[in-house]
Design an enzyme around this catalytic site. Structure first.
Site, short mmCIF file in Angstrom:
data_model
loop_
_atom_site.label_atom_id
_atom_site.label_comp_id
_atom_site.label_asym_id
_atom_site.label_seq_id
_atom_site.Cartn_x
_atom_site.Cartn_y
_atom_site.Cartn_z
N TYR A 64 0.83 -1.21 0.00
CA TYR A 64 0.00 0.00 0.00
C TYR A 64 0.87 1.26 0.00
CZ TYR A 64 -3.82 -3.09 1.63
OH TYR A 64 -4.75 -4.09 1.76
N HIS A 119 -0.17 -11.57 2.04
CA HIS A 119 -1.22 -10.74 1.44
C HIS A 119 -2.09 -11.53 0.44
CE1 HIS A 119 -2.06 -6.28 0.35
NE2 HIS A 119 -3.11 -7.00 0.04
N1 LIG Z 1 -6.21 -8.06 1.83
C1 LIG Z 1 -6.62 -7.50 0.70
O1 LIG Z 1 -6.37 -8.01 -0.41
C2 LIG Z 1 -7.41 -6.24 0.76
C3 LIG Z 1 -7.48 -5.52 1.94
N2 LIG Z 1 -8.19 -4.35 2.01
C4 LIG Z 1 -8.18 -3.60 3.29
O2 LIG Z 1 -9.50 -3.31 3.68
C5 LIG Z 1 -9.68 -1.89 3.82
C6 LIG Z 1 -11.10 -1.50 3.53
O3 LIG Z 1 -11.45 -1.94 2.22
P1 LIG Z 1 -12.62 -1.24 1.42
O4 LIG Z 1 -13.01 -2.05 0.28
O5 LIG Z 1 -12.22 0.15 1.15
O6 LIG Z 1 -13.78 -1.28 2.54
P2 LIG Z 1 -15.29 -0.79 2.56
O7 LIG Z 1 -16.17 -1.74 1.85
O8 LIG Z 1 -15.58 -0.52 3.98
O9 LIG Z 1 -15.34 0.55 1.73
C7 LIG Z 1 -14.73 1.72 2.15
C8 LIG Z 1 -14.72 2.65 0.97
O10 LIG Z 1 -16.05 3.07 0.69
C9 LIG Z 1 -16.15 4.48 0.82
N3 LIG Z 1 -17.38 4.74 1.54
C10 LIG Z 1 -17.60 4.59 2.86
N4 LIG Z 1 -18.87 4.89 3.16
C11 LIG Z 1 -19.46 5.25 2.00
C12 LIG Z 1 -20.78 5.66 1.68
N5 LIG Z 1 -21.70 5.77 2.61
N6 LIG Z 1 -21.04 5.92 0.38
C13 LIG Z 1 -20.10 5.80 -0.58
N7 LIG Z 1 -18.82 5.42 -0.32
C14 LIG Z 1 -18.52 5.15 0.94
C15 LIG Z 1 -14.94 4.94 1.62
O11 LIG Z 1 -14.58 6.24 1.26
C16 LIG Z 1 -13.90 3.92 1.19
O12 LIG Z 1 -13.31 4.29 -0.03
C17 LIG Z 1 -8.61 -1.29 2.91
O13 LIG Z 1 -8.28 0.02 3.24
C18 LIG Z 1 -7.47 -2.26 3.16
O14 LIG Z 1 -6.81 -1.92 4.37
C19 LIG Z 1 -8.89 -3.90 0.92
C20 LIG Z 1 -8.86 -4.57 -0.27
C21 LIG Z 1 -8.09 -5.77 -0.46
O1 LIG Z 2 -5.09 -5.12 -0.59
C1 LIG Z 2 -5.77 -5.08 -1.59
C2 LIG Z 2 -6.04 -3.98 -2.50
C3 LIG Z 2 -4.84 -3.17 -2.79
C4 LIG Z 2 -4.73 -1.87 -2.49
N1 LIG Z 2 -3.53 -1.45 -2.93
C5 LIG Z 2 -2.85 -2.47 -3.50
C6 LIG Z 2 -1.61 -2.51 -4.09
C7 LIG Z 2 -1.19 -3.69 -4.63
C8 LIG Z 2 -2.00 -4.81 -4.57
C9 LIG Z 2 -3.26 -4.75 -3.97
C10 LIG Z 2 -3.67 -3.58 -3.43
#
Ligand SMILES: NC(=O)C1=CN([C@@H]2O[C@H](COP(=O)(O)OP(=O)(O)OC[C@H]3O[C@@H](n4cnc5c(N)ncnc54)[C@H](O)[C@@H]3O)[C@@H](O)[C@H]2O)C=CC1
Ligand SMILES: O=CCc1c[nH]c2ccccc12
Length: 297
Positions: A64, A119
Site C-alpha cells: 500500500y 497478502h
Molecule cells: N487483503 C486484501 O487483499 C485487501 C485488503 N483491504 C483492506 O480493507 C480496507 C477496507 O477496504 P474497502 O473495500 O475500502 O472497505 P469498505 O467496503 O468498507 O469501503 C470503504 C470505501 O467506501 C467508501 N465509503 C464509505 N462509506 C461510504 C458511503 N456511505 N457511500 C459511498 N462510499 C462510501 C470509503 O470512502 C472507502 O473508499 C482497505 O483500506 C485495506 O486496508 C482492501 C482490499 C483488499
Molecule cells: O489489498 C488489496 C487492495 C490493494 C490496495 N492497494 C494495493 C496494491 C497492490 C495490490 C493490492 C492492493
C-alpha cells in the site's frame, strides 16, 4: 481529558490473542499515493482522526506504501502501543518475509506487529511448496516475537490445505473480500473446522460499489428499525457472524457514524435474511482476474 470511546467488541483468535472486530484500513489510500518517500499528510491526519475516534485496529500492507503514514500517525497519536492493534502484510517481498517485516517495522516505527499476513497466495503460482515455505517463515517471525499473531489473506481452501499440510501453527485468520454478495460459504465452513478466524475487507460493498442490488430494500428497513445507516447494518452483519470488519473513510463523520455498528445487534433472523437475499447476487470488487475460479469455494 481521556476521550470516552464506543467499546468495540473483540474476537479471540486460535493463538489466544484478541482482535478488535472493527478496523480502519489504509489500503484504499494507496490509489491516491504515488512515491513512498513522500508523506501524505492528509492520510496521516485521517489515521490520527480514526485513532482518536477509537479505531485501534489499523490495517496496512507493504504494497500500500502507506506504512510510513501509519507509523507517523501511531507515533503522533501518543496512544500506548499496547493499546493499538497493528496489522501489515507481505506480498512484494514474499521470498524473504523476515526482511520484509523488518522493513515494515522500521516504517511503522514499532518493534512488533499484532498480526502479520501473507497478502495473497498468487506469488506461489499454485505451488504448494512455496506456500509452505512462506508460512514456515511467518512461523519463525511469530516465534521471534516480531508478530504476535500470523495469518493469511485471499487464501482459497486449496491454499489453506497446502499450508496446513506442513504448518506447526494454524493461521489465526484469513482476510478476504466478504459481503452479502460474496459470502464464500464453503471457505467459511473450512475456517470454522480449523479454528481460523475470518476478517472482511470490502464490508460496505453492498451499499457502495454494488448498491442497487437485491438487499437495498431490506437494508432500508433495518436502517429505520435501528436508526443507523445501511453502512452500519453492513458492518454489524459481519460482527454478528464473528467476522472482523475492515472499513475506511477519509470523512470523520462517516468514521464516527460507523462506530454505531458496535452499539446494536441484528437478530439471527435478520442475519439469515441478509445471507439468503445476498446469495441471489454476485459481486467481486477486488482481484477479479485472480479469483474467478475460487469464488465458488
Ligand atoms: N487483503 C486484501 O487483499 C485487501 C485488503 N483491504 C483492506 O480493507 C480496507 C477496507 O477496504 P474497502 O473495500 O475500502 O472497505 P469498505 O467496503 O468498507 O469501503 C470503504 C470505501 O467506501 C467508501 N465509503 C464509505 N462509506 C461510504 C458511503 N456511505 N457511500 C459511498 N462510499 C462510501 C470509503 O470512502 C472507502 O473508499 C482497505 O483500506 C485495506 O486496508 C482492501 C482490499 C483488499
Ligand atoms: O489489498 C488489496 C487492495 C490493494 C490496495 N492497494 C494495493 C496494491 C497492490 C495490490 C493490492 C492492493
Amino acid at each position: 481529558m481521556a476521550k470516552i470511546h464506543t467499546p468495540i467488541p473483540s474476537l479471540k483468535l486460535n493463538d489466544g490473542n484478541s482482535i478488535p472486530m472493527l478496523a480502519y484500513g489504509t489500503g484504499t489510500a494507496w490509489f491516491k499515493k504515488g512515491d513512498e518517500s513522500t508523506i501524505d499528510k492528509d492520510l496521516v491526519s485521517s489515521i490520527k482522526t480514526a485513532i482518536d475516534l477509537g479505531y485501534y485496529h489499523l490495517d496496512g500492507a507493504e504494497v500500500y506504501k502507506t506504512e510510513p503514514e501509519l507509523g507517523l500517525a501511531i507515533k503522533e497519536s501518543k496512544i500506548e502501543r499496547s493499546k493499538l492493534y497493528v496489522v501489515t502484510k507481505v506480498m512484494g517481498n514474499w521470498a524473504d518475509p523476515e526482511a520484509a517485516l523488518k522493513t515494515s517495522l522500521k516504517k511503522l516505527q514499532t518493534d512488533y506487529v499484532d498480526l502479520y499476513l501473507i497478502h495473497a497466495p498468487y506469488f506461489a503460482e499454485g505451488d504448494p511448496q512455496k506456500l509452505q515455505t512462506a508460512w514456515a517463515a511467518l512461523e519463525r517471525l511469530k516465534e521471534a516475537g516480531l508478530a504476535k499473531s500470523i495469518g493469511v489473506s485471499n487464501y482459497a481452501i486449496k491454499d489453506l490445505e497446502a499450508t496446513l499440510q506442513t504448518a506447526k501453527i494454524v493461521p489465526a485468520i484469513n482476510q478476504i473480500e466478504f459481503h452479502p454478495y460474496l459470502q464464500h460459504a464453503p471457505l467459511l465452513a473450512f475456517h470454522k473446522k480449523h479454528g481460523i478466524a475470518t476478517s472482511a475487507y470490502g464490508p460496505l460493498t453492498a451499499v457502495t460499489k454494488a448498491a442497487g442490488g437485491p438487499l437495498d430494500d431490506f437494508y432500508a428497513t433495518l436502517s429505520k428499525k435501528y436508526a443507523v445507516s445501511s453502512g452500519e447494518i453492513a458492518l454489524r452483519w459481519c460482527i454478528d457472524q464473528d467476522i472482523v470488519a475492515i472499513t475506511t473513510s477519509s470523512k470523520e463523520q462517516r468514521l464516527s457514524d460507523y462506530l454505531r455498528a458496535a452499539t446494536f445487534k441484528l437478530t439471527p433472523v435478520e442475519v439469515k435474511k441478509i445471507n439468503e437475499t445476498g446469495e441471489t447476487h454476485h459481486f467481486r470488487g477486488f482481484w477479479q482476474n485472480k479469483f474467478a475460479a475460487d469464488d465458488k469455494s
